[in-house]
Design a protein around this motif. Structure first.
Motif, PDB file in Angstrom:
ATOM      1  N   GLY A  82      24.453  47.554  42.260  1.00 38.75           N
ATOM      2  CA  GLY A  82      25.499  48.001  41.347  1.00 38.75           C
ATOM      3  C   GLY A  82      25.304  49.440  40.907  1.00 38.75           C
ATOM      4  N   ILE A  83      24.071  49.803  40.631  1.00 32.96           N
ATOM      5  CA  ILE A  83      23.768  51.188  40.251  1.00 32.96           C
ATOM      6  C   ILE A  83      24.125  52.123  41.397  1.00 32.96           C
ATOM      7  N   GLU A  84      23.706  51.776  42.615  1.00 36.54           N
ATOM      8  CA  GLU A  84      24.034  52.603  43.780  1.00 36.54           C
ATOM      9  C   GLU A  84      25.538  52.687  43.986  1.00 36.54           C
ATOM     10  N   TRP A  85      26.236  51.578  43.811  1.00 39.90           N
ATOM     11  CA  TRP A  85      27.681  51.545  44.014  1.00 39.90           C
ATOM     12  C   TRP A  85      28.389  52.470  43.025  1.00 39.90           C
ATOM     13  N   VAL A  86      27.973  52.429  41.767  1.00 40.20           N
ATOM     14  CA  VAL A  86      28.608  53.277  40.752  1.00 40.20           C
ATOM     15  C   VAL A  86      28.295  54.744  40.978  1.00 40.20           C
ATOM     16  N   ILE A  87      27.073  55.033  41.395  1.00 42.41           N
ATOM     17  CA  ILE A  87      26.684  56.437  41.607  1.00 42.41           C
ATOM     18  C   ILE A  87      27.454  57.077  42.759  1.00 42.41           C
ATOM     19  N   ASP A  88      27.912  56.267  43.682  1.00 44.39           N
ATOM     20  CA  ASP A  88      28.668  56.777  44.823  1.00 44.39           C
ATOM     21  C   ASP A  88      29.768  57.726  44.324  1.00 44.39           C
ATOM     22  N   LYS A  89      29.730  58.925  44.792  1.00 45.95           N
ATOM     23  CA  LYS A  89      30.657  59.966  44.318  1.00 45.95           C
ATOM     24  C   LYS A  89      32.124  59.587  44.498  1.00 45.95           C
ATOM     25  N   ASN A  90      32.428  58.775  45.485  1.00 43.26           N
ATOM     26  CA  ASN A  90      33.823  58.372  45.697  1.00 43.26           C
ATOM     27  C   ASN A  90      34.312  57.417  44.613  1.00 43.26           C
ATOM     28  N   GLN A  91      33.409  56.746  43.921  1.00 42.97           N
ATOM     29  CA  GLN A  91      33.784  55.758  42.918  1.00 42.97           C
ATOM     30  C   GLN A  91      33.767  56.307  41.495  1.00 42.97           C
ATOM     31  N   SER A  92      32.874  57.234  41.203  1.00 42.56           N
ATOM     32  CA  SER A  92      32.562  57.586  39.823  1.00 42.56           C
ATOM     33  C   SER A  92      33.760  58.065  39.010  1.00 42.56           C
ATOM     34  N   LEU A  93      34.593  58.947  39.554  1.00 43.96           N
ATOM     35  CA  LEU A  93      35.707  59.470  38.769  1.00 43.96           C
ATOM     36  C   LEU A  93      36.716  58.373  38.454  1.00 43.96           C
ATOM     37  N   LYS A  94      37.058  57.556  39.436  1.00 44.59           N
ATOM     38  CA  LYS A  94      38.007  56.476  39.216  1.00 44.59           C
ATOM     39  C   LYS A  94      37.455  55.481  38.199  1.00 44.59           C
ATOM     40  N   LEU A  95      36.182  55.144  38.310  1.00 46.72           N
ATOM     41  CA  LEU A  95      35.558  54.217  37.367  1.00 46.72           C
ATOM     42  C   LEU A  95      35.582  54.778  35.953  1.00 46.72           C
ATOM     43  N   SER A  96      35.299  56.055  35.821  1.00 51.02           N
ATOM     44  CA  SER A  96      35.319  56.689  34.504  1.00 51.02           C
ATOM     45  C   SER A  96      36.704  56.623  33.882  1.00 51.02           C
ATOM     46  N   GLU A  97      37.709  56.913  34.683  1.00 50.10           N
ATOM     47  CA  GLU A  97      39.083  56.859  34.182  1.00 50.10           C
ATOM     48  C   GLU A  97      39.464  55.436  33.765  1.00 50.10           C
ATOM     49  N   GLU A  98      39.089  54.454  34.578  1.00 49.50           N
ATOM     50  CA  GLU A  98      39.409  53.057  34.260  1.00 49.50           C
ATOM     51  C   GLU A  98      38.637  52.567  33.040  1.00 49.50           C
ATOM     52  N   MET A 127      29.340  40.284  28.528  1.00 48.15           N
ATOM     53  CA  MET A 127      29.492  41.373  29.507  1.00 48.15           C
ATOM     54  C   MET A 127      30.720  41.170  30.383  1.00 48.15           C
ATOM     55  N   SER A 128      30.986  39.935  30.749  1.00 48.83           N
ATOM     56  CA  SER A 128      32.113  39.670  31.648  1.00 48.83           C
ATOM     57  C   SER A 128      33.451  39.930  30.968  1.00 48.83           C
ATOM     58  N   GLU A 129      33.487  39.904  29.646  1.00 45.05           N
ATOM     59  CA  GLU A 129      34.716  40.232  28.933  1.00 45.05           C
ATOM     60  C   GLU A 129      34.860  41.727  28.731  1.00 45.05           C
ATOM     61  N   CYS A 130      33.754  42.419  28.752  1.00 49.18           N
ATOM     62  CA  CYS A 130      33.759  43.854  28.473  1.00 49.18           C
ATOM     63  C   CYS A 130      33.900  44.700  29.733  1.00 49.18           C
ATOM     64  N   VAL A 131      33.153  44.363  30.762  1.00 50.52           N
ATOM     65  CA  VAL A 131      33.124  45.158  31.996  1.00 50.52           C
ATOM     66  C   VAL A 131      33.981  44.471  33.054  1.00 50.52           C
ATOM     67  N   SER A 132      34.877  45.210  33.645  1.00 50.60           N
ATOM     68  CA  SER A 132      35.692  44.694  34.759  1.00 50.60           C
ATOM     69  C   SER A 132      34.985  45.067  36.060  1.00 50.60           C
ATOM     70  N   HIS A 133      34.544  44.035  36.791  1.00 52.38           N
ATOM     71  CA  HIS A 133      33.741  44.241  37.997  1.00 52.38           C
ATOM     72  C   HIS A 133      34.448  45.154  38.998  1.00 52.38           C
ATOM     73  N   LYS A 134      33.750  46.202  39.401  1.00 50.85           N
ATOM     74  CA  LYS A 134      34.206  47.207  40.363  1.00 50.85           C
ATOM     75  C   LYS A 134      35.497  47.905  39.926  1.00 50.85           C
ATOM     76  N   LYS A 135      35.783  47.850  38.641  1.00 52.99           N
ATOM     77  CA  LYS A 135      36.927  48.585  38.088  1.00 52.99           C
ATOM     78  C   LYS A 135      36.460  49.519  36.968  1.00 52.99           C
TER      79      LYS A 135
END
Length: 146
Positions: A100-116, A76-84
């Motif tokens: 982590g689930i709450e952090w990702v669901i945060d609307k301010n993060q979701s689009l950037k995370l999806s793009e990354e 997992m640590s090779e696949c997922v970049s923490h908070k990126k």
């Protein structure tokens, strides 16, 4: 109140738990089209695995631009970049996985995370990139043996 949970490849046993969320059970999907539709239709993928060597669900989800929340263990640590591209929780601490689930669901993060997540997938796992890595490996081996 508006959260829904999709369980891919899961059974309906969890239905008996009387949880507050609406659940959707999707049987095991084997074709790329159905998998990509499923991954693309959700906000995040949660993989609470205790051990993963090559986390296919994580790579597939990120290829669809879907962030991943998982424990920071093995592959997992090779696949997922923490908070990126998602969130890596401290191993086996379910409170941190929930954060982590709450952090990702945060609307301010979701689009950037999806793009990354999508960018990482294209950069690392597209066929040209993988082919180049194999070519470099074979070239290195041949140079060392001659």
């Amino acid at each position: 109140n508006d959260m829904e949970v999709v369980i891919l490849g899961g059974s309906k046993i969890i239905q008996d738990l009387k949880l507050k969320f609406k659940f959707h059970f999707i049987p095991k999907l084997t074709d790329d089209f159905s998998l990509s539709l499923c991954y693309s239709s959700v906000d995040l993928v949660v993989l609470p695995s205790r051990m993963e060597n090559l986390p296919n669900m994580a790579t597939e989800a990120q290829s669809c631009g879907t962030p991943v929340v998982a424990f920071n263990v093995t592959g997992m640590s090779e696949c997922v970049s923490h908070k990126k591209t998602g969130y890596l929780a401290k191993p086996y601490l379910f409170d941190d996985l929930a954060r982590g689930i709450e952090w990702v669901i945060d609307k301010n993060q979701s689009l950037k995370l999806s793009e990354e997540a999508r960018k990482k997938a294209v950069d690392l796992w597209n066929k040209n990139s993988v082919a180049q890595k194999y070519f470099d490996l074979y070239k290195n081996i041949l140079e060392k043996n001659h």
